[in-house]
Write a protein that holds these residues in place. Sequence first.
Motif, short mmCIF file in Angstrom:
data_model
loop_
_atom_site.label_atom_id
_atom_site.label_comp_id
_atom_site.label_asym_id
_atom_site.label_seq_id
_atom_site.Cartn_x
_atom_site.Cartn_y
_atom_site.Cartn_z
N ASN A 74 0.81 -1.21 0.00
CA ASN A 74 0.00 0.00 0.00
C ASN A 74 0.85 1.27 0.00
N HIS A 75 1.84 1.34 0.88
CA HIS A 75 2.68 2.54 0.95
C HIS A 75 3.71 2.56 -0.17
N ALA A 76 4.31 1.41 -0.48
CA ALA A 76 5.34 1.36 -1.51
C ALA A 76 4.81 1.85 -2.85
N VAL A 77 3.57 1.47 -3.19
CA VAL A 77 2.99 1.91 -4.46
C VAL A 77 2.75 3.41 -4.46
N GLN A 78 2.44 3.99 -3.30
CA GLN A 78 2.32 5.44 -3.22
C GLN A 78 3.70 6.10 -3.32
N PHE A 79 4.71 5.48 -2.71
CA PHE A 79 6.06 6.05 -2.71
C PHE A 79 6.67 6.07 -4.11
N LYS A 80 6.31 5.11 -4.96
CA LYS A 80 6.97 4.95 -6.25
C LYS A 80 6.87 6.17 -7.15
N ASP A 81 5.82 6.96 -6.98
CA ASP A 81 5.62 8.14 -7.82
C ASP A 81 6.44 9.34 -7.33
N HIS A 82 7.10 9.19 -6.19
CA HIS A 82 7.85 10.30 -5.62
C HIS A 82 9.36 10.05 -5.64
N PHE A 83 9.78 8.78 -5.55
CA PHE A 83 11.19 8.47 -5.38
C PHE A 83 11.76 7.77 -6.61
#
Length: 268
Positions: A74-83
Amino acid sequence: MGSISKYIARKLFIKNRVKPTKGVLPMVMTNDLIGQSIILNGYYEKDLVSTIFNAFDFDPSNYNCLDVGCNIGNHAVQFKDHFKKVSGFEPQKRTFKILTLNTEHYDNVNVYNFGLSSSPGEFTLNIPFANSGGGSHVALPSEKHFYTENIELKVYDDEFDEEIAFVKIDVEGNEVDVIEGMKKTIEKYKPIISFEYNRDQKNEIIKLLNTLGYTNFFKPKSHFMNKVIGSNNLYPPKKLEEINMPYKKDCSLLTTYHNDSKFRLKIN
């Protein structure tokens, strides 16, 4: 009457769920707290993650981050667009299968089927069926329905040495062990750290972070209407606020940064 109520509730649940779109997790456990939130809202803790990222005082797109306690992604998929790159660590075998499916199409997300700790080894985890993210090494007297898994633990500093800008740690009370196992990395790169703050290790984790140079701590600022209506969730947070330690209340994610780091927060 009970059957009718269940039918109506199920229809309302399906009608009001978030429709699948690009970037929304395709695979969830429907009997799980996180899975149900994703179905209804698209992501679990979406507003919380956005609040933290909006406070970054640097461009994260050129840097890497860690998701320790990745669950189904859940969090990793959100993080992918930023990092630039996201590395996720999830020791549960059943959960990791779903995590793999949810991240396999993203080139900048790498996931590992082991947990992080201060020493390598194996561990027996008790995992509630209705809350896979609540797996713990201690007995679960309040949970009647759970299963056990033997998981693998590794020391981050023994396995990796790369610059990281942000670390999210949510490991059900084992945050101190995770940080102990990556002290060299933290001292070298001084990333922003967000961590779960709701168990017996509250004082211990703050003391450890203090020794590493992290002295200022921030939580999502609750909307004033939440206090009026007696709820913490109806109105989502918009910004972070600094808190004084010791802080007695629980918090899903507290965030801190090193004063001498290039990875900092801007707090209004």
